[in-house]
Design an enzyme around this catalytic site. Sequence first.
Site, PDB file in Angstrom:
ATOM      1  N   ARG A 120      -7.437 -10.212  22.743  1.00 19.31           N
ATOM      2  CA  ARG A 120      -8.196 -10.603  21.529  1.00 19.31           C
ATOM      3  C   ARG A 120      -8.804  -9.410  20.791  1.00 19.31           C
ATOM      4  O   ARG A 120      -9.832  -9.514  20.129  1.00 19.31           O
ATOM      5  CB  ARG A 120      -9.277 -11.623  21.851  1.00 19.31           C
ATOM      6  N   LYS A 142      -4.214  -3.058   7.483  1.00 15.39           N
ATOM      7  CA  LYS A 142      -3.084  -4.000   7.518  1.00 15.39           C
ATOM      8  C   LYS A 142      -2.193  -3.617   8.678  1.00 15.39           C
ATOM      9  O   LYS A 142      -1.664  -2.504   8.722  1.00 15.39           O
ATOM     10  CB  LYS A 142      -2.272  -3.924   6.222  1.00 15.39           C
ATOM     11  N   GLU A 184       4.290   6.397  -2.697  1.00 16.49           N
ATOM     12  CA  GLU A 184       2.982   5.719  -2.595  1.00 16.49           C
ATOM     13  C   GLU A 184       1.903   6.538  -3.320  1.00 16.49           C
ATOM     14  O   GLU A 184       0.945   5.984  -3.849  1.00 16.49           O
ATOM     15  CB  GLU A 184       2.583   5.503  -1.127  1.00 16.49           C
ATOM     16  N   LYS A 226      -7.744   4.684  -1.791  1.00 17.86           N
ATOM     17  CA  LYS A 226      -7.487   3.546  -0.894  1.00 17.86           C
ATOM     18  C   LYS A 226      -8.800   3.067  -0.272  1.00 17.86           C
ATOM     19  O   LYS A 226      -9.031   1.861  -0.154  1.00 17.86           O
ATOM     20  CB  LYS A 226      -6.464   3.914   0.180  1.00 17.86           C
ATOM     21  N   GLU A 236      -7.635  -8.488   0.660  1.00 16.05           N
ATOM     22  CA  GLU A 236      -6.682  -8.704  -0.433  1.00 16.05           C
ATOM     23  C   GLU A 236      -6.836 -10.070  -1.099  1.00 16.05           C
ATOM     24  O   GLU A 236      -5.873 -10.809  -1.276  1.00 16.05           O
ATOM     25  CB  GLU A 236      -5.248  -8.518   0.088  1.00 16.05           C
ATOM     26  N   ARG A 240      -7.497  -5.651  -4.116  1.00 15.19           N
ATOM     27  CA  ARG A 240      -6.541  -4.945  -3.241  1.00 15.19           C
ATOM     28  C   ARG A 240      -5.083  -5.251  -3.597  1.00 15.19           C
ATOM     29  O   ARG A 240      -4.182  -4.498  -3.257  1.00 15.19           O
ATOM     30  CB  ARG A 240      -6.822  -5.283  -1.766  1.00 15.19           C
ATOM     31  N   ASN A 244      -0.215  -3.352  -4.233  1.00 10.32           N
ATOM     32  CA  ASN A 244       1.150  -3.856  -4.059  1.00 10.32           C
ATOM     33  C   ASN A 244       2.049  -3.527  -5.247  1.00 10.32           C
ATOM     34  O   ASN A 244       3.167  -4.050  -5.349  1.00 10.32           O
ATOM     35  CB  ASN A 244       1.134  -5.375  -3.839  1.00 10.32           C
ATOM     36  N   HIS A 247       5.685  -3.185  -4.786  1.00 11.64           N
ATOM     37  CA  HIS A 247       6.041  -3.754  -3.487  1.00 11.64           C
ATOM     38  C   HIS A 247       6.661  -5.154  -3.602  1.00 11.64           C
ATOM     39  O   HIS A 247       7.359  -5.585  -2.703  1.00 11.64           O
ATOM     40  CB  HIS A 247       4.817  -3.832  -2.570  1.00 11.64           C
ATOM     41  N   HIS A 251       9.872  -5.029  -1.449  1.00 10.61           N
ATOM     42  CA  HIS A 251      10.049  -5.710  -0.155  1.00 10.61           C
ATOM     43  C   HIS A 251      11.358  -6.497  -0.129  1.00 10.61           C
ATOM     44  O   HIS A 251      12.036  -6.572   0.897  1.00 10.61           O
ATOM     45  CB  HIS A 251       8.882  -6.659   0.119  1.00 10.61           C
ATOM     46  N   HIS A 264      11.251   2.072   3.000  1.00  8.98           N
ATOM     47  CA  HIS A 264      10.130   1.437   2.303  1.00  8.98           C
ATOM     48  C   HIS A 264       9.774   2.123   0.963  1.00  8.98           C
ATOM     49  O   HIS A 264       9.776   1.490  -0.086  1.00  8.98           O
ATOM     50  CB  HIS A 264       8.910   1.402   3.236  1.00  8.98           C
TER      51      HIS A 264
HETATM   52  P1  NAD Z   1       8.457   5.572   9.772  1.00 13.12           P
HETATM   53  O1  NAD Z   1       7.271   5.231  10.550  1.00 13.12           O
HETATM   54  O2  NAD Z   1       9.738   4.902  10.107  1.00 13.12           O
HETATM   55  O3  NAD Z   1       8.664   7.148   9.842  1.00 13.12           O
HETATM   56  C1  NAD Z   1       9.724   7.713   9.126  1.00 13.12           C
HETATM   57  C2  NAD Z   1      10.593   8.628  10.000  1.00 13.12           C
HETATM   58  O4  NAD Z   1       9.903   9.855  10.202  1.00 13.12           O
HETATM   59  C3  NAD Z   1      10.885   8.089  11.368  1.00 13.12           C
HETATM   60  O5  NAD Z   1      12.191   8.423  11.729  1.00 13.12           O
HETATM   61  C4  NAD Z   1       9.891   8.827  12.255  1.00 13.12           C
HETATM   62  O6  NAD Z   1      10.330   8.941  13.579  1.00 13.12           O
HETATM   63  C5  NAD Z   1       9.847  10.170  11.585  1.00 13.12           C
HETATM   64  N1  NAD Z   1       8.643  10.955  11.763  1.00 13.12           N
HETATM   65  C6  NAD Z   1       7.372  10.530  11.771  1.00 13.12           C
HETATM   66  N2  NAD Z   1       6.539  11.571  11.770  1.00 13.12           N
HETATM   67  C7  NAD Z   1       7.292  12.682  11.809  1.00 13.12           C
HETATM   68  C8  NAD Z   1       7.011  14.062  11.798  1.00 13.12           C
HETATM   69  N3  NAD Z   1       5.759  14.516  11.686  1.00 13.12           N
HETATM   70  N4  NAD Z   1       8.035  14.934  11.865  1.00 13.12           N
HETATM   71  C9  NAD Z   1       9.321  14.485  11.901  1.00 13.12           C
HETATM   72  N5  NAD Z   1       9.658  13.193  11.859  1.00 13.12           N
HETATM   73  C10 NAD Z   1       8.644  12.300  11.810  1.00 13.12           C
HETATM   74  O7  NAD Z   1       8.223   5.299   8.213  1.00 13.12           O
HETATM   75  P2  NAD Z   1       6.949   5.415   7.263  1.00 13.12           P
HETATM   76  O8  NAD Z   1       7.513   5.643   5.922  1.00 13.12           O
HETATM   77  O9  NAD Z   1       5.929   6.318   7.790  1.00 13.12           O
HETATM   78  O10 NAD Z   1       6.336   3.948   7.318  1.00 13.12           O
HETATM   79  C11 NAD Z   1       7.025   2.832   6.842  1.00 13.12           C
HETATM   80  C12 NAD Z   1       6.360   1.588   7.377  1.00 13.12           C
HETATM   81  O11 NAD Z   1       5.002   1.567   6.980  1.00 13.12           O
HETATM   82  C13 NAD Z   1       6.973   0.306   6.915  1.00 13.12           C
HETATM   83  O12 NAD Z   1       7.135  -0.546   7.996  1.00 13.12           O
HETATM   84  C14 NAD Z   1       5.953  -0.256   5.950  1.00 13.12           C
HETATM   85  O13 NAD Z   1       5.981  -1.663   5.887  1.00 13.12           O
HETATM   86  C15 NAD Z   1       4.690   0.258   6.536  1.00 13.12           C
HETATM   87  N6  NAD Z   1       3.570   0.359   5.604  1.00 13.12           N
HETATM   88  C16 NAD Z   1       2.387  -0.185   5.982  1.00 13.12           C
HETATM   89  C17 NAD Z   1       1.297  -0.096   5.147  1.00 13.12           C
HETATM   90  C18 NAD Z   1      -0.026  -0.650   5.583  1.00 13.12           C
HETATM   91  O14 NAD Z   1      -0.946  -0.699   4.790  1.00 13.12           O
HETATM   92  N7  NAD Z   1      -0.166  -1.046   6.825  1.00 13.12           N
HETATM   93  C19 NAD Z   1       1.410   0.560   3.920  1.00 13.12           C
HETATM   94  C20 NAD Z   1       2.635   1.114   3.575  1.00 13.12           C
HETATM   95  C21 NAD Z   1       3.716   1.005   4.431  1.00 13.12           C
HETATM   96  N1  GLY Z   2      -0.267  -0.869   1.349  1.00 16.41           N
HETATM   97  C1  GLY Z   2      -0.938  -1.922   0.702  1.00 16.41           C
HETATM   98  C2  GLY Z   2      -2.282  -2.215   1.269  1.00 16.41           C
HETATM   99  O1  GLY Z   2      -2.719  -1.573   2.196  1.00 16.41           O
HETATM  100  O2  GLY Z   2      -2.919  -3.131   0.824  1.00 16.41           O
END
Ligand code: NAD
Ligand code: GLY
Length: 363
Positions: A120, A142, A184, A226, A236, A240, A244, A247, A251, A264
């Site tokens: 939890r 998120k 972003e 942010k 949101e 917030r 998006n 997005h 998406h 992404h």
């Molecule tokens: P990712 O986590 O897949 O990382 C991208 C690639 O870079 C991967 O292959 C990873 O292994 C590699 N990598 C990471 N750090 C590295 C480093 N320092 N050196 C070399 N390689 C490295 O992708 P991302 O773009 O970071 O994240 C995408 C995800 O984030 C999606 O799932 C998306 O939905 C999510 N997201 C979430 C939010 C949120 O608010 N929670 C916001 C935006 C995106």
């Molecule tokens: N990436 C969108 C949010 O955090 O709301």
Amino acid sequence: MKEIKVDLKDKSYKIYVGCKLEDIGSRLKEYKPGRKILVVTNPIVEKIYLEPVVKSLQEADWDVYTAIVPDGEEYKSQAEISKLYSVCIEKKLDRKSTILALGGGVIGDLAGFLAATIFRGVSFIQVPTTLLAQVDASIGGKVGINHPRGKNLIGAFYQPKAVFIDLNVLKTLPQRELKIGLAETIKYGVIWDKDLFFYLEENMQKIKDLDWVCLEHIIQQADAIKAIVVQKDEQEKDLRRILNYGHTAGHVIETMMDYKGYKHGEAVAVGMIIANRIAQKLGMLNSQDTQRIKKLIERAGLPTQVAEKLALDEFMNILKLDKKVEEGKVNFVLPVRIGEVVVRNDVPEDMVREIIKDVCKCN
Ligand code: NAD
Ligand code: GLY
């Protein structure tokens, strides 16, 4: 190092921009409910960065466990979260344990969802290693996983206790991933801060060449924006939603390409183009700003259209399934000028279809 506070009353936390991985253990002293910590990462990040993090945690007297999740968006899944629950149970973690996400947005979202749901809820720490995660995903709480029918459909709002950003990790980040983070960052310029947008215009090449002063500046600006937005509307319900921007359609593109075509940030870049075209068609955004945003997206090295053909009816169906749909109405975040957007749920479907057909080469 700069500290940015995300002010959420009893859930407040700090983002440490410019700290060192080697210092995380000692910095975590004030966030130590118990001794056990599970570091969740992937094999790529493990090879380069796990050792200094584990060493610094052990030096600070933590009992450190690690869980390595395969690399890729497809592992932000129910199957992987189940395995992580088993790791926590087998290692006898408990409600006083901490989960630390070391990686990009995939690891952050997955480990965060683990922290939110196991026992939890346990303490959660973000150590983002991609630019995207440093400017966006690690902040704001998120967390979640994907469902085969859509991205991030299962999740929660669960704030970390702290976010540690070491810029040095960007040295090993592939250029493609850097550009994805820039998508972003451009988003923040368009939705909130025209000065950030102009700064990106002026310094795009330096940023792509990893000029540390420029990178630090854009990360600090993005994180500060942010933080403000999340503080005003954590869950949101209103403001917030502007985060998006790009997005809504982005998406869908990711889902239709099965998370294997555009990543992404690339899908979000095309989504921003779609939003701008809608805004222009509705007479909200002038053609000069529409072109200016497109040019910056191109200069970042991001796509402005989808190269492969997507089926239009399927696109529209997935669009209507998105979390951002309320009572059947699709919310679009639309710029009125650089630095200001509005959320509209009354965009005529025919207009959406026409623009998507053009940008996504639909059939
Ligand atoms: P990712 O986590 O897949 O990382 C991208 C690639 O870079 C991967 O292959 C990873 O292994 C590699 N990598 C990471 N750090 C590295 C480093 N320092 N050196 C070399 N390689 C490295 O992708 P991302 O773009 O970071 O994240 C995408 C995800 O984030 C999606 O799932 C998306 O939905 C999510 N997201 C979430 C939010 C949120 O608010 N929670 C916001 C935006 C995106
Ligand atoms: N990436 C969108 C949010 O955090 O709301």
